[in-house]
Write a protein that holds these residues in place. Structure first.
Motif, PDB file in Angstrom:
ATOM      1  N   MET A 136       0.841  -1.199   0.000  1.00 30.60           N
ATOM      2  CA  MET A 136       0.000   0.000   0.000  1.00 30.60           C
ATOM      3  C   MET A 136       0.879   1.253   0.000  1.00 30.60           C
ATOM      4  SD  MET A 136      -2.791   1.198   2.865  1.00 30.60           S
ATOM      5  CE  MET A 136      -3.521   2.829   2.816  1.00 30.60           C
ATOM      6  N   LEU A 137       0.521   2.220  -0.813  1.00 30.78           N
ATOM      7  CA  LEU A 137       1.212   3.501  -0.835  1.00 30.78           C
ATOM      8  C   LEU A 137       0.511   4.442   0.141  1.00 30.78           C
ATOM      9  CD1 LEU A 137       3.257   5.523  -2.050  1.00 30.78           C
ATOM     10  CD2 LEU A 137       1.514   6.058  -3.788  1.00 30.78           C
ATOM     11  N   TYR A 138       1.232   4.858   1.178  1.00 25.53           N
ATOM     12  CA  TYR A 138       0.660   5.770   2.170  1.00 25.53           C
ATOM     13  C   TYR A 138       0.904   7.217   1.757  1.00 25.53           C
ATOM     14  CZ  TYR A 138       0.069   1.788   5.314  1.00 25.53           C
ATOM     15  OH  TYR A 138      -0.329   0.599   5.870  1.00 25.53           O
ATOM     16  N   ASP A 139       0.004   8.085   2.189  1.00 23.35           N
ATOM     17  CA  ASP A 139       0.232   9.513   1.964  1.00 23.35           C
ATOM     18  C   ASP A 139       1.418   9.997   2.783  1.00 23.35           C
ATOM     19  OD1 ASP A 139      -1.917  10.039   0.167  1.00 23.35           O
ATOM     20  OD2 ASP A 139      -3.316  10.054   1.863  1.00 23.35           O
ATOM     21  N   VAL A 140       1.434   9.612   4.061  1.00 22.39           N
ATOM     22  CA  VAL A 140       2.470  10.090   4.976  1.00 22.39           C
ATOM     23  C   VAL A 140       3.014   8.921   5.783  1.00 22.39           C
ATOM     24  CG1 VAL A 140       3.025  11.661   6.878  1.00 22.39           C
ATOM     25  CG2 VAL A 140       1.287  12.317   5.192  1.00 22.39           C
ATOM     26  N   LEU A 141       4.325   8.775   5.780  1.00 21.57           N
ATOM     27  CA  LEU A 141       4.996   7.789   6.623  1.00 21.57           C
ATOM     28  C   LEU A 141       5.771   8.544   7.700  1.00 21.57           C
ATOM     29  CD1 LEU A 141       6.866   4.577   5.623  1.00 21.57           C
ATOM     30  CD2 LEU A 141       8.002   6.224   7.108  1.00 21.57           C
ATOM     31  N   ILE A 142       5.535   8.189   8.953  1.00 21.19           N
ATOM     32  CA  ILE A 142       6.176   8.868  10.081  1.00 21.19           C
ATOM     33  C   ILE A 142       7.051   7.879  10.829  1.00 21.19           C
ATOM     34  CG2 ILE A 142       5.777  10.129  12.237  1.00 21.19           C
ATOM     35  CD1 ILE A 142       3.056  10.987  11.037  1.00 21.19           C
ATOM     36  N   ILE A 166      11.114  -5.114   5.360  1.00 17.30           N
ATOM     37  CA  ILE A 166       9.972  -4.722   4.533  1.00 17.30           C
ATOM     38  C   ILE A 166      10.219  -3.313   3.997  1.00 17.30           C
ATOM     39  CG2 ILE A 166       7.467  -4.408   4.451  1.00 17.30           C
ATOM     40  CD1 ILE A 166       8.271  -7.239   5.127  1.00 17.30           C
ATOM     41  N   GLY A 167       9.845  -3.091   2.747  1.00 19.99           N
ATOM     42  CA  GLY A 167       9.958  -1.763   2.164  1.00 19.99           C
ATOM     43  C   GLY A 167       8.615  -1.062   2.127  1.00 19.99           C
ATOM     44  N   TYR A 168       8.568   0.164   2.636  1.00 17.33           N
ATOM     45  CA  TYR A 168       7.341   0.966   2.614  1.00 17.33           C
ATOM     46  C   TYR A 168       7.586   2.221   1.785  1.00 17.33           C
ATOM     47  CZ  TYR A 168       5.506  -1.891   6.437  1.00 17.33           C
ATOM     48  OH  TYR A 168       5.045  -2.930   7.203  1.00 17.33           O
ATOM     49  N   LYS A 169       6.566   2.614   1.050  1.00 17.96           N
ATOM     50  CA  LYS A 169       6.685   3.808   0.227  1.00 17.96           C
ATOM     51  C   LYS A 169       5.560   4.771   0.575  1.00 17.96           C
ATOM     52  CE  LYS A 169       7.938   5.206  -4.437  1.00 17.96           C
ATOM     53  NZ  LYS A 169       8.164   4.767  -5.837  1.00 17.96           N
ATOM     54  N   SER A 170       5.879   6.050   0.524  1.00 21.35           N
ATOM     55  CA  SER A 170       4.883   7.070   0.845  1.00 21.35           C
ATOM     56  C   SER A 170       5.144   8.317   0.018  1.00 21.35           C
ATOM     57  CB  SER A 170       4.934   7.412   2.339  1.00 21.35           C
ATOM     58  OG  SER A 170       6.196   7.971   2.656  1.00 21.35           O
ATOM     59  N   LYS A 171       4.140   9.192  -0.020  1.00 21.37           N
ATOM     60  CA  LYS A 171       4.286  10.454  -0.742  1.00 21.37           C
ATOM     61  C   LYS A 171       5.082  11.478   0.062  1.00 21.37           C
ATOM     62  CE  LYS A 171      -0.199   9.655  -2.959  1.00 21.37           C
ATOM     63  NZ  LYS A 171      -1.610  10.118  -3.078  1.00 21.37           N
ATOM     64  N   LYS A 172       4.942  11.420   1.388  1.00 16.79           N
ATOM     65  CA  LYS A 172       5.661  12.323   2.268  1.00 16.79           C
ATOM     66  C   LYS A 172       6.253  11.518   3.420  1.00 16.79           C
ATOM     67  CE  LYS A 172       4.175  15.872  -0.114  1.00 16.79           C
ATOM     68  NZ  LYS A 172       5.081  16.735  -0.915  1.00 16.79           N
ATOM     69  N   VAL A 173       7.405  11.960   3.910  1.00 18.64           N
ATOM     70  CA  VAL A 173       8.056  11.305   5.042  1.00 18.64           C
ATOM     71  C   VAL A 173       8.276  12.337   6.138  1.00 18.64           C
ATOM     72  CG1 VAL A 173      10.155  10.148   5.851  1.00 18.64           C
ATOM     73  CG2 VAL A 173       9.215   9.589   3.598  1.00 18.64           C
TER      74      VAL A 173
END
Length: 370
Positions: free
Chosen positions: A1-7, A104-111
């Motif tokens: 899943m592509l998240y908007d924001v990853l914190i 695991i690799g996570y992708k987001s639009k903003k970090v």
């Protein structure tokens, strides 16, 4: 899943960012390497002071519980026991998940990076003996696990952490034999120093620890007076029978992950050392990457929370979840709160340091150390 924001980081800054971004409508993933969220808040059993807007009269543990409820209500996706170990190609964040033992690799639009700071240490003969530890470790023992780290304790450092931990450990039954600081004055806030002084704990200013001694663990410690050049003055040594030495000698931002992402940083001693450059919205020199809390400069828990909220609003605005006018109203309120928190001698120094970082960011290009 592509998240908007990853914190990354679930302390007060990370929680503030997650709550504000999620409330605006963004999909948010919050990662933390620990088994519980809240960061330092759950070690802070003392009451905050200041204004009602900044949780005056609240204990850190209560603030933490409130933020956890708000994050759950906002729909923040949380993954605990998940350590971010680096950055992969195409913007993937590499995460080691303890429960599965997998990367695991996570992708987001903003970090948003809210990874906090690490405790500093000082070296001296005997500093590797059991019984020498950081003040934060002692606070974890006492306030989280209910275990006294020692019975007779020497504290090195008179900043807020040293003062607060000394007071809390005394309440828990420990004997703080002295608080030692190399500076000519107490480093922490007067309100904390007064509470410690009323307990009869002596301060040794213009002193430093010279050694710790013992067989299997610390059994004694020696301090010595220092001159203007911080050199020991022979003949001024003092001995204490102690079983524990606590080091409360400051914090340094944990810049490693941010530098992996290519964010510029600058050495700013007023904010703890190497600090990531960021603008008024907490965005770094790398577009779409934000920092907040101690990573953006070591301050207080209340400041970290406000900076996290600011980063969350800015990220949500950049993704189109907030209208510019709506975002500006929210940011103005947060900027006002930050200005209030940075009043007084210590606060004004940090405010000036923040302005210096902003100037540095405008002067340099991405990917440079300044």
């Amino acid at each position: 899943m592509l998240y908007d924001v990853l914190i990354v980081g679930g302390g007060p800054a990370g929680l503030g960012a997650a709550i504000n971004a999620a409330k605006a409508g963004a999909s948010v993933l919050l990662l933390d390497e620990n088994h519980l969220l809240g960061g330092q808040l759950f070690k802070q059993i003392h009451k905050f002071f200041g204004s009602q807007d900044h949780y005056a009269g609240w204990r850190g543990i209560d603030i933490g519980q409130k933020l956890l409820r708000e994050a759950a209500e906002a729909g923040v996706k949380i993954k605990l026991n998940s350590r971010v170990v680096g950055c992969l190609e195409d913007g993937l964040i590499s995460v080691y998940e303890e429960q599965t033992g997998k990367l695991i690799g996570y992708k987001s639009k903003k970090v948003i990076l809210a990874v906090g700071a690490k405790e500093n240490a000082v070296s001296f003969p005997g500093w590797t003996l059991p019984g020498v530890m950081t003040a934060g470790a002692a606070q974890t023992f006492a306030n989280v696990h209910g275990v006294l780290p020692g019975k007779k304790i020497l504290v090195i450092g008179s900043g807020n952490v040293g003062l607060i931990v000394s007071y809390q450990l005394t309440q828990a039954g420990a004997d703080i034999v002295a608080i030692v600081d190399a500076l000519p004055g107490i480093s922490g806030y007067g309100v904390h120093a007064s509470k410690v002084s009323r307990l009869g704990i002596p301060f040794y200013l213009k002193h430093t620890i010279s050694r710790a001694s013992g067989e299997d663990r610390v059994q004694s410690a020696e301090i010595v007076q220092i001159d203007k050049s911080f050199d020991p003055i022979p003949g001024t040594e003092k001995q204490f029978k102690v079983d524990t030495v606590l080091l409360a000698v400051g914090l340094s931002p944990k810049v490693e992950l941010a530098t992996m992402l290519g964010c510029d940083f600058h050495y700013e001693p007023r904010l703890g050392g190497h600090t990531i450059l960021h603008d008024k919205n907490m965005e770094t020199s790398v577009k779409g990457v934000y920092v907040c809390g101690d990573l953006a400069g070591v301050e207080e828990a209340s400041t970290a929370l406000e900076e996290g909220r600011l980063a969350g609003v800015a990220a949500a605005e950049s993704l189109g979840y907030l209208e510019p006018s709506q975002a500006l109203r929210l940011k103005k309120d947060i900027w006002k709160n930050l200005n209030e928190l940075r009043k007084g001698t210590f606060g004004e120094a940090r405010r000036d340091a923040k302005e210096h970082l902003l100037t540095m960011l405008k002067e340099v290009g991405s990917g440079r150390v300044v």
